[in-house]
Write an enzyme that holds these catalytic residues in place. Structure first.
Site, PDB file in Angstrom:
ATOM      1  N   LYS A 199      39.759  32.410  50.678  1.00 21.18           N
ATOM      2  CA  LYS A 199      40.193  33.688  50.109  1.00 21.18           C
ATOM      3  C   LYS A 199      39.272  34.766  50.659  1.00 21.18           C
ATOM      4  O   LYS A 199      38.059  34.737  50.448  1.00 21.18           O
ATOM      5  CB  LYS A 199      40.116  33.639  48.595  1.00 21.18           C
ATOM      6  CG  LYS A 199      40.488  34.951  47.931  1.00 21.18           C
ATOM      7  CD  LYS A 199      40.516  34.810  46.427  1.00 21.18           C
ATOM      8  CE  LYS A 199      40.847  36.131  45.754  1.00 21.18           C
ATOM      9  NZ  LYS A 199      40.936  35.969  44.294  1.00 21.18           N
ATOM     10  N   LYS A 241      44.474  33.087  51.933  1.00 17.26           N
ATOM     11  CA  LYS A 241      44.877  34.323  51.272  1.00 17.26           C
ATOM     12  C   LYS A 241      44.059  35.482  51.811  1.00 17.26           C
ATOM     13  O   LYS A 241      42.837  35.341  51.915  1.00 17.26           O
ATOM     14  CB  LYS A 241      44.638  34.161  49.780  1.00 17.26           C
ATOM     15  CG  LYS A 241      44.951  35.380  48.969  1.00 17.26           C
ATOM     16  CD  LYS A 241      44.537  35.174  47.545  1.00 17.26           C
ATOM     17  CE  LYS A 241      44.738  36.482  46.812  1.00 17.26           C
ATOM     18  NZ  LYS A 241      44.252  36.426  45.459  1.00 17.26           N
TER      19      LYS A 241
HETATM   20  C1  PBG Z   1      41.751  37.112  41.038  1.00 17.33           C
HETATM   21  C2  PBG Z   1      42.865  37.230  41.983  1.00 17.33           C
HETATM   22  C3  PBG Z   1      43.134  38.270  42.867  1.00 17.33           C
HETATM   23  C4  PBG Z   1      44.367  37.985  43.427  1.00 17.33           C
HETATM   24  C5  PBG Z   1      44.807  36.770  42.916  1.00 17.33           C
HETATM   25  N1  PBG Z   1      43.853  36.303  42.037  1.00 17.33           N
HETATM   26  C6  PBG Z   1      42.453  39.535  43.138  1.00 17.33           C
HETATM   27  C7  PBG Z   1      41.064  39.670  43.511  1.00 17.33           C
HETATM   28  O1  PBG Z   1      40.404  38.775  44.028  1.00 17.33           O
HETATM   29  O2  PBG Z   1      40.581  40.765  43.264  1.00 17.33           O
HETATM   30  C8  PBG Z   1      45.085  38.863  44.400  1.00 17.33           C
HETATM   31  C9  PBG Z   1      46.541  38.732  44.436  1.00 17.33           C
HETATM   32  C10 PBG Z   1      47.260  39.835  45.091  1.00 17.33           C
HETATM   33  O3  PBG Z   1      46.690  40.806  45.622  1.00 17.33           O
HETATM   34  O4  PBG Z   1      48.487  39.760  45.092  1.00 17.33           O
HETATM   35  N2  PBG Z   1      40.757  36.252  41.319  1.00 17.33           N
END
Ligand code: PBG
Length: 322
Positions: free
Chosen positions: A197, A250
């Site tokens: 991520k 992601k």
């Molecule tokens: C939280 C999380 C995030 C997303 C999914 N779970 C955001 C972040 O890390 O700030 C992002 C999903 C999206 O942008 O569609 N941990």
């Protein structure tokens, strides 16, 4: 004519087959999609998310209605994000047995037969500071956070979740959650880990949707630097070793190279998250692009890169047209 002995034009004509459209190497079906649902404990009915046109926050009851509609469109699974009524330093609402996601899981399982329910496991929506872990002296603690992630996962499993999806990029989170689930008798609950991520600017609209923006610093001490690719492979390798059932990359579109490489290197069940910023870019471009066709091309490209599953806010729109 021949080039290094290889057959060439005019013996070879690529356009012959193309005209027939006989070969399609990649196919994409709605069963490959996972639809995100935001569940808000503070509202009745549903409320549109300003930064994500066409996306809503739902009350617990309406989340059940929405999940039924999604299932009837042929989409097999949903991933849930919660907006709690109360936040604190340690995000304790996240592991409340009567918390927003725990209740939403039960509601959806009661309303919808044959649906796969995935619970996103993270603290950022539940902490007053908005970070994905516990904080001490403005530092995000790792090992102490694992305890909480284990507790959250267990309450999701107790409520009937099929899959838990830790998204906070803490080291050791998959191993700790696996162990917690196993000793509690939930060895059949799967883990889909947000393995690679990235610390991405494409999450902007989500933070508005889930009220998960942070009060200080940023997420760069736990989420990945987007200049790195080898590191993503290390993250994925570790999660597989810790017992992840599905690994994830992601965001998706600016990271197709990572998806491609992950599938090639590990040949392991792989999900990709077509995130909020990718969604909103399409929505805000609809005056100059054919939205339906763009969505199809985007989802197909993520699949072609190597993703088995795609989490996408476009899922319903796509499924409606199939
Ligand atoms: C939280 C999380 C995030 C997303 C999914 N779970 C955001 C972040 O890390 O700030 C992002 C999903 C999206 O942008 O569609 N941990």
């Amino acid at each position: 004519m021949s080039f290094y002995g290889l057959p060439q034009f005019p013996n070879i004509r690529m356009r012959r087959l193309r005209r027939l459209n006989l070969i399609e190497e990649t196919s994409f079906k709605k069963e490959d999609l996972i639809y995100p649902i935001f569940v808000d404990e503070n509202i009745e009915g549903r409320r549109e998310i300003k930064s994500m046109p066409g996306q809503y926050r739902f009350s617990i009851k309406d989340a059940g209605v929405e999940a039924l509609e999604v299932r009837e469109l042929g989409i097999r699974s949903v991933i849930l994000f919660g907006i709690p009524s109360r936040k604190d330093e340690i995000g304790s609402e996240a592991y409340n047995k009567e918390g927003v996601i725990q209740r939403a899981i039960r509601e959806i399982k009661r309303e919808v037969g044959d649906i796969t329910v995935i619970g996103d496991v993270c603290l950022c929506e539940y902490t007053s500071h908005g970070h994905c872990g516990l904080i001490k002296n403005k530092r995000v603690l790792n090992d102490e956070t694992l305890e909480i992630l284990g507790k959250i996962s267990k309450t999701y499993a107790e409520s009937g979740a099929d899959v838990v999806a830790p998204s906070g990029m803490m080291d050791g989170m998959v191993g700790h959650i696996r162990e917690t689930l196993d000793v509690s008798g939930y060895e059949d609950v799967a883990i889909m880990s947000y393995s690679a991520k990235y610390n991405s600017n494409f999450y902007g609209p989500f933070r508005d949707a889930a009220e998960s923006g942070y009060k200080f610093g940023d997420r760069s001490t736990y989420q990945m630097n987007y200049k790195n690719s080898d590191e993503a492979m290390r993250e994925i390798r570790l999660d597989i070793a810790e017992g992840a059932d599905i690994v994830m990359v992601k965001p998706a579109l600016p990271y197709l190279d990572i998806i491609y490489r992950a599938k090639k290197e590990f040949n392991f069940p792989l999900a990709a998250y077509n995130v909020s910023g990718e969604y909103s870019m399409v929505k805000y471009s609809s005056s100059v692009l054919d939205e339906d066709k763009i969505i199809e091309e985007i989802l197909l490209s993520i699949k072609r890169a190597g993703a088995d599953l795609i989490i996408s806010y476009h899922a319903k729109d796509f499924a409606k047209r199939k």
